[in-house]
Write a protein that holds these residues in place. Structure first.
Motif, PDB file in Angstrom:
ATOM      1  N   GLU A  31     -62.918  38.734  54.870  1.00 48.21           N
ATOM      2  CA  GLU A  31     -63.925  37.671  54.967  1.00 48.21           C
ATOM      3  C   GLU A  31     -64.506  37.318  53.598  1.00 48.21           C
ATOM      4  O   GLU A  31     -64.802  38.203  52.796  1.00 48.21           O
ATOM      5  CB  GLU A  31     -65.067  38.136  55.872  1.00 48.21           C
ATOM      6  N   LEU A  32     -64.687  36.026  53.367  1.00 47.00           N
ATOM      7  CA  LEU A  32     -65.390  35.571  52.176  1.00 47.00           C
ATOM      8  C   LEU A  32     -66.884  35.797  52.378  1.00 47.00           C
ATOM      9  O   LEU A  32     -67.369  35.777  53.508  1.00 47.00           O
ATOM     10  CB  LEU A  32     -65.128  34.092  51.920  1.00 47.00           C
ATOM     11  N   LEU A  33     -67.606  35.992  51.294  1.00 45.42           N
ATOM     12  CA  LEU A  33     -69.059  36.142  51.388  1.00 45.42           C
ATOM     13  C   LEU A  33     -69.681  34.809  51.774  1.00 45.42           C
ATOM     14  O   LEU A  33     -69.280  33.758  51.271  1.00 45.42           O
ATOM     15  CB  LEU A  33     -69.641  36.590  50.049  1.00 45.42           C
ATOM     16  N   THR A  34     -70.668  34.853  52.651  1.00 42.36           N
ATOM     17  CA  THR A  34     -71.351  33.619  53.038  1.00 42.36           C
ATOM     18  C   THR A  34     -72.345  33.196  51.962  1.00 42.36           C
ATOM     19  O   THR A  34     -72.639  32.017  51.815  1.00 42.36           O
ATOM     20  CB  THR A  34     -72.095  33.798  54.379  1.00 42.36           C
ATOM     21  N   ASP A  35     -72.869  34.160  51.197  1.00 41.54           N
ATOM     22  CA  ASP A  35     -73.843  33.876  50.142  1.00 41.54           C
ATOM     23  C   ASP A  35     -73.229  34.204  48.784  1.00 41.54           C
ATOM     24  O   ASP A  35     -73.450  35.267  48.226  1.00 41.54           O
ATOM     25  CB  ASP A  35     -75.113  34.702  50.372  1.00 41.54           C
ATOM     26  N   LYS A  36     -72.414  33.265  48.263  1.00 42.44           N
ATOM     27  CA  LYS A  36     -71.757  33.537  46.990  1.00 42.44           C
ATOM     28  C   LYS A  36     -72.714  33.399  45.805  1.00 42.44           C
ATOM     29  O   LYS A  36     -72.444  33.920  44.733  1.00 42.44           O
ATOM     30  CB  LYS A  36     -70.522  32.665  46.810  1.00 42.44           C
ATOM     31  N   ILE A  37     -73.845  32.729  45.982  1.00 47.77           N
ATOM     32  CA  ILE A  37     -74.822  32.563  44.901  1.00 47.77           C
ATOM     33  C   ILE A  37     -75.358  33.922  44.444  1.00 47.77           C
ATOM     34  O   ILE A  37     -75.505  34.175  43.246  1.00 47.77           O
ATOM     35  CB  ILE A  37     -75.980  31.635  45.342  1.00 47.77           C
ATOM     36  N   HIS A  68     -65.779  32.119  42.284  1.00 49.90           N
ATOM     37  CA  HIS A  68     -65.745  30.956  43.162  1.00 49.90           C
ATOM     38  C   HIS A  68     -65.589  31.306  44.636  1.00 49.90           C
ATOM     39  O   HIS A  68     -66.119  30.593  45.487  1.00 49.90           O
ATOM     40  CB  HIS A  68     -64.636  29.992  42.731  1.00 49.90           C
ATOM     41  N   GLN A  69     -64.879  32.385  44.933  1.00 54.60           N
ATOM     42  CA  GLN A  69     -64.671  32.775  46.330  1.00 54.60           C
ATOM     43  C   GLN A  69     -64.760  34.298  46.462  1.00 54.60           C
ATOM     44  O   GLN A  69     -63.755  34.964  46.713  1.00 54.60           O
ATOM     45  CB  GLN A  69     -63.318  32.280  46.831  1.00 54.60           C
ATOM     46  N   PRO A  70     -65.956  34.850  46.285  1.00 50.81           N
ATOM     47  CA  PRO A  70     -66.095  36.312  46.367  1.00 50.81           C
ATOM     48  C   PRO A  70     -65.963  36.816  47.801  1.00 50.81           C
ATOM     49  O   PRO A  70     -66.291  36.124  48.753  1.00 50.81           O
ATOM     50  CB  PRO A  70     -67.501  36.557  45.828  1.00 50.81           C
TER      51      PRO A  70
END
Length: 177
Positions: A31-37, A68-70
């Motif tokens: 899964e990609l992180l929902t909060d990449k900030i 960009h896509q952690p």
């Protein structure tokens, strides 16, 4: 990962991958992180801290590749770096009072370190006397065909930096051996 603080900033056997790697290989995606900030801010702070903490250079460089896509594995690896820093709080760059005007350099390469691009990672350090004054870890710009070629490119990058540094020291009227 252990609940205790790690002895190294990044597990030597850990291979972090991007979403594109999973798409290319057809493996199950993480899964990609929902909060990449939050991840981006953390890596930004680590990049700033990297100025005085040589031991985290490679880890931070590797983690910054995934801004960009952690994924969850990336944030876990970043938290491992934080735990390492917390445990090694007294470590940093110490400048020696030794007056030797001798420049020494060391370099190495990790052949095919990036699983996605197959590029090697090079690293080098430069010391003036007993004081560490310059270091770098980065992906090579092209794919090396062998570990010898990767190391040769590392040496070439190091020599380029040495030539610039020695020129600067001579401009500052510093005697260099």
């Amino acid at each position: 990962m252990s609940k205790f603080a790690p002895g190294t900033p990044m597990d030597a056997n850990m291979k972090l991958t991007s979403r594109q790697y999973y798409e290319h290989t057809g493996q199950n995606q993480e899964e990609l992180l929902t909060d990449k900030i939050t991840y981006q801010k953390l890596i930004g702070k680590l990049l700033y801290l990297n100025m005085t903490r040589l031991g985290i250079s490679f880890s931070v460089q590797t983690l910054s590749y995934f801004l960009h896509q952690p994924k969850k594995s990336h944030i876990d690896a970043a938290l491992r770096v934080i735990k390492y820093i917390k445990r090694q709080s007294g470590q940093g760059i110490l400048l020696s009072s030794d007056c030797r005007n001798e420049v020494t350099a060391f370099c190495d390469a990790d052949w095919v370190a990036c699983t996605l691009t197959r590029k090697s990672v090079i690293g080098y350090v430069i010391k003036f006397g007993n004081s560490l004054i310059y270091w770098k870890a980065k992906n090579q710009t092209i794919v090396s065909r062998s570990s010898v070629e990767a190391k040769y490119r590392s040496i070439a990058s190091n020599v380029t930096e040495l030539i610039w540094l020695i020129g600067l020291l001579k401009d500052l009227k510093a005697e260099v051996h």
